[in-house]
Each structure stands twice: as C-alpha cells, then as structure tokens.
Design an enzyme around this catalytic site. Structure first.
Site, mmCIF file in Angstrom:
data_model
loop_
_atom_site.group_PDB
_atom_site.id
_atom_site.type_symbol
_atom_site.label_atom_id
_atom_site.label_comp_id
_atom_site.label_asym_id
_atom_site.label_seq_id
_atom_site.Cartn_x
_atom_site.Cartn_y
_atom_site.Cartn_z
ATOM 1 N N LEU A 86 -8.551 -3.884 3.198
ATOM 2 C CA LEU A 86 -8.449 -5.156 2.604
ATOM 3 C C LEU A 86 -7.170 -5.301 1.593
ATOM 4 O O LEU A 86 -6.989 -4.009 0.847
ATOM 5 C CB LEU A 86 -9.714 -5.437 1.735
ATOM 6 C CG LEU A 86 -11.101 -5.338 2.482
ATOM 7 C CD1 LEU A 86 -12.166 -5.920 1.430
ATOM 8 C CD2 LEU A 86 -11.104 -6.318 3.940
ATOM 9 N N GLY A 108 -10.865 -1.048 5.256
ATOM 10 C CA GLY A 108 -10.776 -2.182 6.243
ATOM 11 C C GLY A 108 -10.091 -1.933 7.411
ATOM 12 O O GLY A 108 -10.898 -2.601 8.656
ATOM 13 N N ASN A 125 -13.245 4.788 2.642
ATOM 14 C CA ASN A 125 -12.788 5.357 1.518
ATOM 15 C C ASN A 125 -13.185 4.331 0.207
ATOM 16 O O ASN A 125 -12.963 4.482 -0.819
ATOM 17 C CB ASN A 125 -11.263 5.840 1.076
ATOM 18 C CG ASN A 125 -10.460 4.680 1.248
ATOM 19 O OD1 ASN A 125 -10.758 3.957 2.248
ATOM 20 N ND2 ASN A 125 -9.362 4.675 0.652
ATOM 21 N N GLU A 126 -14.330 3.540 0.532
ATOM 22 C CA GLU A 126 -14.464 2.441 -0.362
ATOM 23 C C GLU A 126 -15.191 2.843 -1.828
ATOM 24 O O GLU A 126 -14.601 2.360 -2.883
ATOM 25 C CB GLU A 126 -15.401 1.241 0.206
ATOM 26 C CG GLU A 126 -14.723 0.375 0.848
ATOM 27 C CD GLU A 126 -14.608 0.776 2.473
ATOM 28 O OE1 GLU A 126 -14.781 1.825 2.833
ATOM 29 O OE2 GLU A 126 -13.943 0.116 3.356
HETATM 30 C C1 LIG Z 1 -14.791 -2.834 5.351
HETATM 31 C C2 LIG Z 1 -15.755 -3.696 4.338
HETATM 32 C C3 LIG Z 1 -14.976 -4.074 3.381
HETATM 33 C C4 LIG Z 1 -15.421 -3.266 2.370
HETATM 34 C C5 LIG Z 1 -14.495 -3.106 1.199
HETATM 35 C C6 LIG Z 1 -13.191 -2.563 1.649
HETATM 36 C C7 LIG Z 1 -12.193 -2.491 0.723
HETATM 37 C C8 LIG Z 1 -10.840 -2.066 1.241
HETATM 38 O O1 LIG Z 1 -10.418 -2.174 2.382
HETATM 39 S S1 LIG Z 1 -9.973 -1.363 -0.108
HETATM 40 C C9 LIG Z 1 -8.244 -1.226 0.622
HETATM 41 C C10 LIG Z 1 -8.447 0.174 0.641
HETATM 42 N N1 LIG Z 1 -7.101 0.583 1.166
HETATM 43 C C11 LIG Z 1 -6.512 1.938 0.642
HETATM 44 O O2 LIG Z 1 -7.320 2.744 0.223
HETATM 45 C C12 LIG Z 1 -5.367 2.259 1.381
HETATM 46 C C13 LIG Z 1 -4.164 2.299 0.459
HETATM 47 N N2 LIG Z 1 -2.906 2.340 0.913
HETATM 48 C C14 LIG Z 1 -2.639 3.535 1.432
HETATM 49 O O3 LIG Z 1 -3.193 4.575 1.386
HETATM 50 C C15 LIG Z 1 -1.064 3.871 1.881
HETATM 51 O O4 LIG Z 1 -0.522 2.612 1.622
HETATM 52 C C16 LIG Z 1 -1.020 3.828 3.482
HETATM 53 C C17 LIG Z 1 -1.489 5.463 3.826
HETATM 54 C C18 LIG Z 1 -1.793 3.009 4.309
HETATM 55 C C19 LIG Z 1 0.457 3.622 4.043
HETATM 56 O O5 LIG Z 1 1.062 4.688 3.190
HETATM 57 P P1 LIG Z 1 2.774 4.742 3.073
HETATM 58 O O6 LIG Z 1 3.298 4.335 4.545
HETATM 59 O O7 LIG Z 1 3.420 5.645 2.396
HETATM 60 O O8 LIG Z 1 2.998 3.129 2.301
HETATM 61 P P2 LIG Z 1 2.864 2.786 0.764
HETATM 62 O O9 LIG Z 1 1.930 3.461 0.304
HETATM 63 O O10 LIG Z 1 4.372 3.179 0.308
HETATM 64 O O11 LIG Z 1 2.613 1.213 0.826
HETATM 65 C C20 LIG Z 1 3.591 0.329 1.190
HETATM 66 C C21 LIG Z 1 3.408 -0.635 0.336
HETATM 67 O O12 LIG Z 1 2.084 -1.376 0.611
HETATM 68 C C22 LIG Z 1 1.216 -1.603 -0.440
HETATM 69 N N3 LIG Z 1 -0.067 -1.487 -0.020
HETATM 70 C C23 LIG Z 1 -0.739 -0.292 0.545
HETATM 71 N N4 LIG Z 1 -1.945 -0.277 0.892
HETATM 72 C C24 LIG Z 1 -2.205 -1.538 0.135
HETATM 73 C C25 LIG Z 1 -3.463 -2.286 0.477
HETATM 74 N N5 LIG Z 1 -4.508 -2.100 0.869
HETATM 75 N N6 LIG Z 1 -3.296 -3.748 -0.199
HETATM 76 C C26 LIG Z 1 -2.186 -4.051 -0.858
HETATM 77 N N7 LIG Z 1 -0.913 -3.544 -0.686
HETATM 78 C C27 LIG Z 1 -0.962 -2.355 -0.301
HETATM 79 C C28 LIG Z 1 1.715 -0.602 -1.502
HETATM 80 O O13 LIG Z 1 1.447 -0.614 -2.794
HETATM 81 C C29 LIG Z 1 3.290 -0.574 -1.191
HETATM 82 O O14 LIG Z 1 3.780 -1.602 -2.068
HETATM 83 P P3 LIG Z 1 5.141 -1.500 -2.480
HETATM 84 O O15 LIG Z 1 5.221 -0.578 -3.397
HETATM 85 O O16 LIG Z 1 5.329 -3.074 -3.298
HETATM 86 O O17 LIG Z 1 6.128 -1.582 -1.213
#
Ligand SMILES: CCCCC/C=C/C(=O)SCCNC(=O)CCNC(=O)[C@H](O)C(C)(C)COP(=O)(O)OP(=O)(O)OC[C@H]1O[C@@H](n2cnc3c(N)ncnc32)[C@H](O)[C@@H]1OP(=O)(O)O
Length: 306
Positions: free
Chosen positions: A115, A160, A182-183
């Site tokens: 998400l 997600g 990892n929620e």
């Molecule tokens: C399913 C039922 C729903 C229940 C609830 C669900 C909840 C969720 O899904 S919460 C989201 C959980 N997601 C995560 O914990 C993942 C977070 N992201 C990462 O761990 C990493 O970004 C990666 C492993 C997915 C990719 O790593 P990498 O290639 O090194 O890219 P960056 O970390 O540098 O990220 C680039 C850029 O994107 C932004 N970003 C990353 N993830 C998210 C996200 N989930 N939402 C919004 N933005 C995200 C990150 O902050 C970077 O932004 P900038 O620094 O502005 O470039």
C-alpha cells in the site's frame, strides 16, 4: 437460434450464474453433453485494453493469456488510482473470456512495495474510504476471478505486494528479493481478506507465524514454506513458467475449473462481502491511532533516509 443468441450476446452471458442456467436449459433441450456445449461457445474474442498508464494489459491472441503489468514508478505503491486501474482491468478481463492472467511489474526490482504509505499517513477519511473500498473490490475480483491467475514476482513484494501475489493461484519469483506480510511491524492489523489469502497459500501454522511476526522471506525461504511455487532467474522466465502453469488448463473444462475454484474460495469471498463496512471501520480505527500514525511516519522517514 440459441447459438445465435450466444454469439451476439457474449457479454451478457458472462456471469457464471447465467452461464450455469443457460447450460442447463440448452443441454436439457438439446440433450447435449456439457463438454460439447463448451465447444459450441463462440470463438474467444481477445482485446487490447484501452491504454492506462498505471496498468498495462497485453493479451496474447494465440494463447489467450493476458499479462497485466503494474506500472507506477518507482515501486508500484498501491494508491487509489492504481487500485482503480486494476479494478477496471480485472473487469475487462472478466468480460472478455481470457484463458488466464499473469500479474507482474514494470519496475525493475520491485513487484509492489505494498500500500502506498501516503494513503496511510495522515489520511483524509473520504479518500481513504474510496481507497479501501477499491482495494476490497480488487481483492474480490482477483481472488474470485473466473479465469486462472498467476503472479510473476520480478522484485520485492512486501505487504500489499505479497498480498496481490497470494491472491493469484500460482507464484513464480525471481531470486534475491523479499516477500512477506510485514504489516504488524508497522502496527497494522491484518484485515480478514489478507488472512484468507494467506491461509489459502501456506499452512495455518505458517500463516499465523508469518502474519504475527511480520516476516519478510527471501525468495528461497518463501519457496520452502510454499509462499511461492517456483523460482525463475529472470522476469521473462518467470512469465514463461506462469504461462506453463496456465497452459495446463487448456485440457480442462473451463466451466468445471471456474466453478471448482469459485466453490473453494466462496467462503472467503462471502466473509468479506458480508462485512465490508465493518472491515473498513476496524482498519480505519487502528490506522488513526496516534501510535500507529507515528510508526508509519517514522517508517516513511527511514525509507527516505536510506
Ligand atoms: C494487504 C492488506 C493490507 C493491509 C495493510 C497493508 C499495508 C501495507 O502494504 S503498508 C506498506 C508496506 N510496505 C513496505 O513496508 C515496503 C516499504 N518499501 C521498501 O521496503 C522498499 O522501498 C523496497 C524494498 C520495496 C524497495 O527498495 P528500493 O528499491 O531500495 O527503493 P527505495 O526504498 O529507495 O524506495 C524508492 C522510493 O519509493 C518510496 N517508497 C517505498 N515504499 C513505499 C510505499 N509502500 N509507499 C510509498 N512510497 C514508498 C521510498 O520512500 C522512496 O521514495 P523517495 O526517497 O522519495 O525516492
């Protein structure tokens, strides 16, 4: 005459229920075997989806398999707009009698980062309601699709992202990435439909452990616990393996297959259908807890600082 009716009203006949009733009426009338009836159905009409920058749908005319590519850079964060595009794409696929769909990503190292954290942090209730409702729609359509589905996981798939993959029927993942739910690490309670998809994929014990600990598995460990089905070295190979999985259904009656899938998943689908509002309320009240908001805010900062 009945055949003409079938051909000119393909769309109309798509709903499973209608198909069942019609099959019954026609087979009673003409004393036909169901298998013969399937062969009577009009040639499958494949389509090219209207361009949507967030979700690209590419249907192979020969195999009838659609590759659905999420395209929201940099990490396929699941926003309201991306869910809307996916929901529309799933409707189009359902209405066009494709033979199968493969979900994948255009981001080189990320399938989906889950998400979009911007939807979760300091949310506006009206937008969040639309976001959550569309998310529920996507799950109901993907998990309950009449066509078979597979995920070519060509990058990281946390939260997600993993959830979309486990809503499909088969998963092929490329090496050296992470996948998992990892929620809880963000203070978020797993909603009922996430629990259903997980329990449908791994054992109840593994699901409990994975969800409560919020574990992110390496590709290799994911294979060990059955969270994915195969490993493929590149995205192209992952798509090929998914195609092989889907091709197995060419020799199976599509009606028998889709009814069987539906009956196996029916309870899970109904569970959400019957409590969509309650599911939203539970998630919303957990989300707006100050401690959860702080955790999400800190997490977003830590991702930016990387
Ligand atoms: C399913 C039922 C729903 C229940 C609830 C669900 C909840 C969720 O899904 S919460 C989201 C959980 N997601 C995560 O914990 C993942 C977070 N992201 C990462 O761990 C990493 O970004 C990666 C492993 C997915 C990719 O790593 P990498 O290639 O090194 O890219 P960056 O970390 O540098 O990220 C680039 C850029 O994107 C932004 N970003 C990353 N993830 C998210 C996200 N989930 N939402 C919004 N933005 C995200 C990150 O902050 C970077 O932004 P900038 O620094 O502005 O470039």
């Amino acid at each position: 005459m009945l055949l003409t009716l079938f051909e000119s009203h393909t769309h109309f006949f798509l709903s499973m229920f209608q198909k069942m009733i019609l099959t019954k009426i026609i087979s009673n009338t003409l004393s036909l075997h169901k298998k013969q009836l399937i062969e009577w159905l009009p040639a499958v009409r494949y389509f090219s989806s209207p361009t949507n920058p967030l979700v690209n749908v590419d249907v192979n005319d020969k195999s009838g398999i659609a590759v659905v590519t999420m395209n929201r850079k940099p990490v396929n964060g699941l926003s309201l707009e991306l869910f809307e595009a996916m929901s529309k794409a799933l409707d189009d696929l359902e209405n066009n009698r494709i033979r199968g769909a493969i979900l994948t990503s255009s981001c080189p190292t990320v399938f989906s980062a889950g998400l979009d954290l911007n939807e979760l942090y300091q949310p506006d209730k009206k937008r969040f309601k639309a976001f959550w409702t569309t998310f529920q729609d996507v799950w109901l359509k993907l998990y309950g699709s009449s066509f078979p589905t597979a995920a070519a996981i060509n990058g990281h798939a946390p939260a997600g992202g993993c959830f979309l993959a486990i809503s499909c029927e088969y998963r092929v993942m490329c090496p050296d990435y992470k996948i998992g739910l990892n929620e809880t690490r963000l203070g978020i309670i797993a909603p009922i439909f996430l629990r259903a998809s997980m329990r449908n994929t791994v054992s109840n014990r593994e699901a409990e452990k994975a969800l409560t600990l919020g574990t992110l598995y390496s590709t290799e460990d994911a294979l060990k616990i059955g969270l994915i089905d195969e490993i493929a070295i590149y995205k192209v190979k992952a798509i090929e393996r998914c195609e092989n999985f889907l091709a197995q259904f060419n020799n199976v009656s599509s009606i028998a297959r889709s009814f069987t899938k539906r009956s196996l998943r029916q309870k899970d689908l109904e569970e959400l259908e019957n409590c969509r509002e309650e599911d939203f309320n539970i998630f919303w009240s957990n989300l707006i807890e100050p401690s959860v908001q702080k955790q999400i805010g800190d997490y977003m900062q830590s991702l930016k600082k990387k």
